[in-house]
Design an enzyme around this catalytic site. Structure first.
Site, short mmCIF file in Angstrom:
data_model
loop_
_atom_site.label_atom_id
_atom_site.label_comp_id
_atom_site.label_asym_id
_atom_site.label_seq_id
_atom_site.Cartn_x
_atom_site.Cartn_y
_atom_site.Cartn_z
N ASP A 1 25.63 2.91 34.77
CA ASP A 1 26.17 4.17 34.25
C ASP A 1 25.76 4.39 32.80
O ASP A 1 25.99 3.54 31.94
CB ASP A 1 27.69 4.17 34.36
CG ASP A 1 28.14 4.13 35.82
OD1 ASP A 1 27.57 4.88 36.62
OD2 ASP A 1 29.06 3.36 36.14
N ASP B 1 21.93 -1.96 32.94
CA ASP B 1 23.24 -1.45 33.30
C ASP B 1 23.00 -0.22 34.18
O ASP B 1 21.87 0.28 34.27
CB ASP B 1 24.00 -1.09 32.02
CG ASP B 1 25.35 -0.44 32.29
OD1 ASP B 1 26.06 -0.89 33.23
OD2 ASP B 1 25.70 0.51 31.57
#
Length: 258
Positions: A9, A7
């Site tokens: 953020d 991922d």
């Protein structure tokens, strides 16, 4: 060939508090929108997948009427696109300024995976320019070029729906048993697990108290020398030392899903 899928953020960098939140607030100020999210406000907003979707959450009928904003769907769609374009530019400037240092272990484990000929990817609901900016800052331009990037509005439903991870599996040409995801949020875990992927969680500023049910390993970070990782939960039975190594990730991939 095994794949390591990050991922963006909260995983590549702890971007929410020091990047996205000030970028949203600066955007609202520039457009004369009377909204400034506090840290507590944003702790709730991060539960909404996608930047435009977070901005859309302020567009209640009462707020729209009070501030002379478009009430029709097309008008709001155009407004949100304009706001989000400016927000992405502000955020990218913050990344370039060095305001968002990479999280411990990201560059180390990405290089280790690249050296072992693993496939590298990022799967995120954030806008692609934002993701690429964070990725290059986190691992360097040369290593970032090795990554496949799946980001933004390229799937119908954002996390916690599994769409972005299903797309990544399809585009990478692998099955769910051939990859491991590194996430930081409950929504991200649900998305990855929904796609059949084993998941490692590195908790971030806003996610430490979330539900990570289905994750194979939960740690404070991947760890670097001088910044050790701490194991918070190990449902799959893999317990790294001070550093999460590629062999630990490989072990997670070969253990039964929790």
């Amino acid at each position: 060939m095994p794949a390591l899928i990050f991922d963006c953020d909260g995983v590549l960098a702890d971007t929410e508090r020091n990047g996205h939140l000030p970028a949203f607030n600066r955007t609202f100020a520039e457009f004369g929108v009377p909204v400034q999210w506090s840290d507590d406000d944003y702790r709730e907003k991060v539960l909404i997948g996608g930047g435009k979707e977070r901005m859309a959450s302020i567009l209640t009928p009462e707020f729209v009427a009070a501030n002379g904003l478009p009430a029709d769907a097309d008008g709001q769609r155009e407004l949100l696109a304009e706001w989000h374009k400016r927000k992405t530019a502000i955020y990218t400037e913050l990344v370039a300024s060095g305001a968002l240092p990479p999280r411990p272990g990201i560059a180390r484990i990405a290089q280790e995976a690249a050296d072992a000929d693993w496939t590298l990817a990022v799967a995120s609901t954030s806008a692609e320019p934002s993701v690429r900016a964070v990725l290059e800052h986190a691992v360097g331009q040369e290593l970032a070029a090795r990554f496949a990037v799946f980001a933004g509005d390229i799937v119908p439903h954002k996390k916690p729906a599994p769409d972005i991870y299903l797309l990544a599996l399809d585009r990478l040409g692998i099955g769910p048993d051939d990859g491991v995801v590194v996430e930081d949020s409950g929504n991200g875990v649900r998305a990855a697990v929904g796609a059949g992927l084993r998941t490692i969680v590195t908790v971030s500023a806003y996610t430490a108290d979330e539900d990570f049910d289905g994750a194979s390993l939960v740690v404070t970070s991947l760890g670097d020398p001088g910044e050790p990782a701490e194991v918070l939960a190990a449902p799959a039975g893999v317990e790294p030392g001070a550093l999460v190594e590629l062999r630990d990730i490989g072990a997670v991939m070969h253990r039964p899903r929790p």
